[in-house]
Design a protein around this motif. Sequence first.
Motif, PDB file in Angstrom:
ATOM      1  N   LYS A 107       0.838  -1.210   0.000  1.00 18.16           N
ATOM      2  CA  LYS A 107       0.000   0.000   0.000  1.00 18.16           C
ATOM      3  C   LYS A 107       0.867   1.252   0.000  1.00 18.16           C
ATOM      4  N   ILE A 108       1.923   1.228   0.778  1.00 22.67           N
ATOM      5  CA  ILE A 108       2.830   2.383   0.839  1.00 22.67           C
ATOM      6  C   ILE A 108       3.469   2.630  -0.530  1.00 22.67           C
ATOM      7  N   PHE A 109       3.844   1.555  -1.223  1.00 22.18           N
ATOM      8  CA  PHE A 109       4.507   1.688  -2.511  1.00 22.18           C
ATOM      9  C   PHE A 109       3.544   1.604  -3.691  1.00 22.18           C
ATOM     10  N   GLY A 110       2.271   1.878  -3.457  1.00 20.66           N
ATOM     11  CA  GLY A 110       1.317   1.965  -4.565  1.00 20.66           C
ATOM     12  C   GLY A 110       0.821   0.630  -5.088  1.00 20.66           C
ATOM     13  N   GLY A 111       0.369  -0.245  -4.221  1.00 16.94           N
ATOM     14  CA  GLY A 111      -0.209  -1.514  -4.653  1.00 16.94           C
ATOM     15  C   GLY A 111       0.806  -2.561  -5.045  1.00 16.94           C
ATOM     16  N   LEU A 112       2.000  -2.418  -4.587  1.00 18.87           N
ATOM     17  CA  LEU A 112       3.073  -3.339  -4.917  1.00 18.87           C
ATOM     18  C   LEU A 112       2.866  -4.668  -4.202  1.00 18.87           C
ATOM     19  N   ASP A 113       2.858  -5.769  -4.956  1.00 16.51           N
ATOM     20  CA  ASP A 113       2.742  -7.108  -4.384  1.00 16.51           C
ATOM     21  C   ASP A 113       4.019  -7.857  -4.726  1.00 16.51           C
ATOM     22  N   PHE A 114       4.876  -8.039  -3.733  1.00 16.51           N
ATOM     23  CA  PHE A 114       6.177  -8.643  -3.979  1.00 16.51           C
ATOM     24  C   PHE A 114       6.078 -10.074  -4.486  1.00 16.51           C
ATOM     25  N   ALA A 126      12.969 -13.060   2.859  1.00 20.44           N
ATOM     26  CA  ALA A 126      13.975 -12.283   3.582  1.00 20.44           C
ATOM     27  C   ALA A 126      13.321 -11.468   4.702  1.00 20.44           C
ATOM     28  N   VAL A 127      12.150 -10.909   4.437  1.00 17.32           N
ATOM     29  CA  VAL A 127      11.429 -10.170   5.478  1.00 17.32           C
ATOM     30  C   VAL A 127      11.019 -11.129   6.594  1.00 17.32           C
ATOM     31  N   PHE A 137      12.590 -13.824   7.510  1.00 16.01           N
ATOM     32  CA  PHE A 137      13.808 -14.123   8.268  1.00 16.01           C
ATOM     33  C   PHE A 137      14.156 -12.978   9.218  1.00 16.01           C
ATOM     34  N   LEU A 138      14.090 -11.753   8.734  1.00 18.04           N
ATOM     35  CA  LEU A 138      14.434 -10.615   9.591  1.00 18.04           C
ATOM     36  C   LEU A 138      13.492 -10.511  10.783  1.00 18.04           C
ATOM     37  N   ILE A 139      12.207 -10.781  10.547  1.00 13.51           N
ATOM     38  CA  ILE A 139      11.251 -10.728  11.654  1.00 13.51           C
ATOM     39  C   ILE A 139      11.567 -11.812  12.671  1.00 13.51           C
ATOM     40  N   VAL A 140      11.790 -13.037  12.212  1.00 17.59           N
ATOM     41  CA  VAL A 140      12.104 -14.146  13.120  1.00 17.59           C
ATOM     42  C   VAL A 140      13.398 -13.851  13.879  1.00 17.59           C
ATOM     43  N   ALA A 141      14.422 -13.389  13.190  1.00 15.67           N
ATOM     44  CA  ALA A 141      15.703 -13.103  13.845  1.00 15.67           C
ATOM     45  C   ALA A 141      15.542 -12.015  14.900  1.00 15.67           C
ATOM     46  N   PHE A 142      14.769 -10.974  14.595  1.00 16.24           N
ATOM     47  CA  PHE A 142      14.576  -9.888  15.552  1.00 16.24           C
ATOM     48  C   PHE A 142      13.797 -10.362  16.772  1.00 16.24           C
ATOM     49  N   ILE A 143      12.759 -11.151  16.560  1.00  9.23           N
ATOM     50  CA  ILE A 143      11.965 -11.647  17.685  1.00  9.23           C
ATOM     51  C   ILE A 143      12.797 -12.585  18.553  1.00  9.23           C
TER      52      ILE A 143
END
Length: 142
Positions: free
Chosen positions: A45-52, A92-93, A95-101
């Motif tokens: 939503k922030i990047f205009g409907g971008l679906d990775f 990758a996102v 992984f970053l969330i799991v690593a941070f938690i």
Amino acid sequence: MFKEFKAFIARGNVLDLAVAVIIGTAFGKIVTSLTDDVIMPIIGKIFGGLDFSSYFVVLGKVPPALAGSSDYAALKKAGVPLFGYGAFVTAAVNFLIVAFIIFLIVRAVNRLMPKAPEVIAEPVEPTDVTLLREIRDELRRR
């Protein structure tokens, strides 16, 4: 052999590892859902409907039934070779969330654990110095 296997399984660290794997698998599913269903749509939503997840490059021949399709899952299921960099960004996102938690959990546990008292070891004097000191003390007594 069965007795050895039973002894191996009965060891505490094996059971702890099994519990950790089960909890980690469940936690991974929660994080995947958090990423796919909450975080990535907000980023989109922030990047205009971008679906990775729909970002990929077709590397091979597409079957005629799927010609012109932009459905990553359908193309992948059909066996079309794809370079799915969008799926990689999502992973990758995750992984970053799991690593941070995990970092936060370990940090909290370390703060809750009582610290062991510091043992201050007296410096060990070299034996030749000890011997010379004993000789000096003996000479003083005479």
